[in-house]
Design an enzyme around this catalytic site. Sequence first.
Site, PDB file in Angstrom:
ATOM      1  N   LYS A  44       0.820  -1.188   0.000  1.00  9.82           N
ATOM      2  CA  LYS A  44       0.000   0.000   0.000  1.00  9.82           C
ATOM      3  C   LYS A  44       0.868   1.259   0.000  1.00  9.82           C
ATOM      4  CE  LYS A  44      -3.030  -2.368   3.237  1.00  9.82           C
ATOM      5  NZ  LYS A  44      -3.416  -2.407   4.666  1.00  9.82           N
ATOM      6  N   ASP A 103      14.711  -0.675   0.146  1.00  7.33           N
ATOM      7  CA  ASP A 103      15.483  -0.920   1.369  1.00  7.33           C
ATOM      8  C   ASP A 103      16.442  -2.088   1.121  1.00  7.33           C
ATOM      9  OD1 ASP A 103      16.314  -0.923   4.006  1.00  7.33           O
ATOM     10  OD2 ASP A 103      14.523  -1.909   4.768  1.00  7.33           O
TER      11      ASP A 103
HETATM   12  P1  IMP Z   1      12.779  -4.252   0.762  1.00 10.31           P
HETATM   13  O1  IMP Z   1      12.245  -5.513   0.137  1.00 10.31           O
HETATM   14  O2  IMP Z   1      13.562  -4.533   2.014  1.00 10.31           O
HETATM   15  O3  IMP Z   1      13.516  -3.357  -0.186  1.00 10.31           O
HETATM   16  O4  IMP Z   1      11.551  -3.470   1.352  1.00 10.31           O
HETATM   17  C1  IMP Z   1      10.612  -2.862   0.595  1.00 10.31           C
HETATM   18  C2  IMP Z   1       9.374  -2.556   1.373  1.00 10.31           C
HETATM   19  O5  IMP Z   1       9.563  -2.590   2.785  1.00 10.31           O
HETATM   20  C3  IMP Z   1       8.945  -1.139   1.111  1.00 10.31           C
HETATM   21  O6  IMP Z   1       8.100  -1.111   0.006  1.00 10.31           O
HETATM   22  C4  IMP Z   1       8.248  -0.738   2.383  1.00 10.31           C
HETATM   23  O7  IMP Z   1       6.887  -1.099   2.316  1.00 10.31           O
HETATM   24  C5  IMP Z   1       8.924  -1.530   3.448  1.00 10.31           C
HETATM   25  N1  IMP Z   1       9.949  -0.723   4.167  1.00 10.31           N
HETATM   26  C6  IMP Z   1      11.291  -0.782   4.053  1.00 10.31           C
HETATM   27  N2  IMP Z   1      11.901   0.115   4.845  1.00 10.31           N
HETATM   28  C7  IMP Z   1      10.912   0.773   5.476  1.00 10.31           C
HETATM   29  C8  IMP Z   1      10.883   1.862   6.427  1.00 10.31           C
HETATM   30  O8  IMP Z   1      11.907   2.421   6.868  1.00 10.31           O
HETATM   31  N3  IMP Z   1       9.652   2.266   6.829  1.00 10.31           N
HETATM   32  C9  IMP Z   1       8.487   1.703   6.388  1.00 10.31           C
HETATM   33  N4  IMP Z   1       8.463   0.706   5.498  1.00 10.31           N
HETATM   34  C10 IMP Z   1       9.662   0.243   5.045  1.00 10.31           C
END
Ligand code: IMP
Length: 181
Positions: A44, A103
Site C-alpha cells: 500500500k 530498502d
Molecule cells: P525491501 O524488500 O527490504 O527493499 O523493502 C521494501 C518494502 O519494505 C517497502 O516497500 C516498504 O513497504 C517496506 N519498508 C522498508 N523500509 C521501510 C521503512 O523504513 N519504513 C516503512 N516501510 C519500510
Amino acid sequence: MEINKDVEKILVSKEEIKEVCQRLGKQISEDYKDKKLLLVSVLKGSVVFLADLMREITCDCEIDFMAVSSYSGTKTTGVVKFKKDMDVDPDGQDILIVEDILDSGITLSYLKKVLIDRNAASVKVCAFLDKPANRQTDIKAEYVGAVVPDEFIIGYGLDYNEKYRNLPYVGVLKREVYAGK
Ligand code: IMP
Ligand code: MG
C-alpha cells in the site's frame, strides 16, 4: 506545521516532496514520450506517491496495482509474499514499478524478475526513497526521489504496523515507539 509526537525528525518536507515529484515526473515524461507507460504501484506504501507522481507525468500512461509483503513490524522477513496480482497482462508493456522505499531490495528484485519472466517489454523502478545502507541485492532504481539514512521511516504512505501513512511529510520514527517490539 504540527509534527506528530512519534516523529523524531522530518527528513523530506511537504514542499520538498512536491519538488521531487515535479523533477521525477518531468524526467519520466521525457524518457517515455514515445511509449505507452504502465505505472505499477506496489500497495500500500506507494499509493500516496503514485497519486502525486502521475499528475506530473505528461505522456500517455496507465496505472495498475500489485500487493506483496515481506515485512513484519520493522523487520524484513526476507520472503516476499504475493497478495494481489496486476489486472493488466505485463506482456509487451513498458513498466515502471512505483515503490515507496527501496530498502533491502528483496521486494523489487523479486517483482522485476516476475515481470521480466512474464515478457514485459521493459521494467524500470521509481522509488520515492532509497535506503542504501541495508541493501541485500544488486538492484538499482532508475528514478530516486531522496536518499534516506538507516532509520525506520514513516509518513507519505510509509507505515509502522499500518499507522502514520497519512502524514504529509517523511520522518524518522522515534525508537521508543518500536523498541522491544
Ligand atoms: P525491501 O524488500 O527490504 O527493499 O523493502 C521494501 C518494502 O519494505 C517497502 O516497500 C516498504 O513497504 C517496506 N519498508 C522498508 N523500509 C521501510 C521503512 O523504513 N519504513 C516503512 N516501510 C519500510
Ligand atoms: Mg511497500
